[in-house]
Design a protein around this motif. Structure first.
Motif, PDB file in Angstrom:
ATOM      1  N   THR A  43       0.725  -1.235  -0.345  1.00 58.36           N
ATOM      2  CA  THR A  43      -0.257   0.111  -0.162  1.00 58.36           C
ATOM      3  C   THR A  43       0.643   0.738  -0.135  1.00 58.36           C
ATOM      4  OG1 THR A  43      -1.386  -0.958   1.525  1.00 58.36           O
ATOM      5  CG2 THR A  43      -1.536   1.394   1.287  1.00 58.36           C
ATOM      6  N   PRO A  44       0.946   1.810  -1.357  1.00 62.43           N
ATOM      7  CA  PRO A  44       2.043   3.011  -1.610  1.00 62.43           C
ATOM      8  C   PRO A  44       1.344   4.396  -0.583  1.00 62.43           C
ATOM      9  CG  PRO A  44       1.779   1.770  -3.579  1.00 62.43           C
ATOM     10  CD  PRO A  44       0.829   0.987  -2.477  1.00 62.43           C
ATOM     11  N   ASP A  46      -0.678   7.418  -0.615  1.00 62.85           N
ATOM     12  CA  ASP A  46      -1.673   8.132  -1.319  1.00 62.85           C
ATOM     13  C   ASP A  46      -1.885   7.609  -2.186  1.00 62.85           C
ATOM     14  OD1 ASP A  46      -1.343  10.411   0.362  1.00 62.85           O
ATOM     15  OD2 ASP A  46       0.318  10.764  -0.312  1.00 62.85           O
ATOM     16  N   ARG A  47      -2.060   6.199  -2.299  1.00 61.79           N
ATOM     17  CA  ARG A  47      -2.038   5.100  -3.887  1.00 61.79           C
ATOM     18  C   ARG A  47      -3.034   3.755  -3.434  1.00 61.79           C
ATOM     19  NH1 ARG A  47       3.995   5.204  -6.549  1.00 61.79           N
ATOM     20  NH2 ARG A  47       3.128   2.813  -6.689  1.00 61.79           N
ATOM     21  N   ALA A  48      -3.544   3.186  -4.624  1.00 57.20           N
ATOM     22  CA  ALA A  48      -4.317   1.855  -3.638  1.00 57.20           C
ATOM     23  C   ALA A  48      -3.732   1.299  -3.531  1.00 57.20           C
ATOM     24  CB  ALA A  48      -4.981   1.782  -5.094  1.00 57.20           C
ATOM     25  N   ARG A  50      -1.392  -2.768  -3.786  1.00 61.62           N
ATOM     26  CA  ARG A  50      -1.373  -3.919  -5.074  1.00 61.62           C
ATOM     27  C   ARG A  50      -1.188  -4.744  -4.779  1.00 61.62           C
ATOM     28  NH1 ARG A  50       2.537  -0.324  -8.541  1.00 61.62           N
ATOM     29  NH2 ARG A  50       2.113  -2.136 -10.365  1.00 61.62           N
ATOM     30  N   GLU A 174       1.837  -0.625   5.889  1.00 59.18           N
ATOM     31  CA  GLU A 174       2.640  -0.667   3.942  1.00 59.18           C
ATOM     32  C   GLU A 174       2.841  -1.864   3.228  1.00 59.18           C
ATOM     33  OE1 GLU A 174       6.676   0.875   4.197  1.00 59.18           O
ATOM     34  OE2 GLU A 174       5.048   2.697   4.940  1.00 59.18           O
TER      35      GLU A 174
END
Length: 188
Positions: A43-44, A46-48, A50, A174
């Protein structure tokens, strides 16, 4: 993403078939081989999130480590060899990357310096002076915290010498890696 997922899974390593017993004294176990399934979620900021998954074959001995990462269908994706002073990644498409240590290799490939050198110890519930280890009622590792990572252990057998059948490695939400160990053996 597949290469990133495969490397992260190797770097970090629910429900399981019968797994052979480990020696009662885990601190003496040095060399092992295992087959596992992995599920990885990154979970990067500010991104969805993966996600990916696959198969892991891992041999660990006094000379180093060899990991083979495959797709869920068994198609080889990457091979990682680690020995003192050298970490080497070979992908299915023939790409090769080398570094002086596994942490530098993961940083080069993924952009993150991951604690690959600690994985074999974490698998066996061994921690450094800076880490903490909680044990279950049978005296086995239940939760380990070290260097910002939390490792949770699950067992398919209630015996005190049962090896873990599943591990969940998590870093601050993360990165989460789940391993389901399908076979485990001590190497001579």
């Amino acid at each position: 993403m597949r290469l990133l997922s495969a490397l992260l899974a190797a770097a970090l390593l629910a429900g399981c078939a019968a797994v052979p017993k480990l020696p009662p004294e885990r601190s003496r176990l040095r060399d092992f081989a295992l087959e596992a399934r992995f599920a990885l979620r990154v979970t990067p900021p500010d991104r969805a999130p993966r996600s990916s998954g696959g198969l892991l074959s891992w041999e660990h001995d006094g000379r180093g480590d060899r990991l083979l990462l495959s797709s869920p269908l068994g198609i080889g994706l990457a091979e990682i060899d680690m020995a003192p002073g050298l970490a080497r990644l070979r992908t299915a498409d023939g790409r090769r990357i080398e570094s002086a240590d596994p942490e530098s290799l993961t940083e080069e490939v993924t952009g993150q310096r991951l604690p690959v050198g600690r994985l074999s110890d974490w698998l066996l519930g061994r921690t450094t002076a800076g880490g903490t280890l909680e044990r279950d009622a049978a005296g086995r590792p239940a939760r380990l915290n070290e260097a910002g990572w939390q490792i949770d252990y699950a067992y398919a057998d209630a015996a005190p010498d049962a090896p873990p059948s599943a591990l969940t490695l998590n870093r601050a939400g993360e990165i989460e890696l789940k391993l389901r160990i399908e076979s485990w053996r001590e190497l001579p």
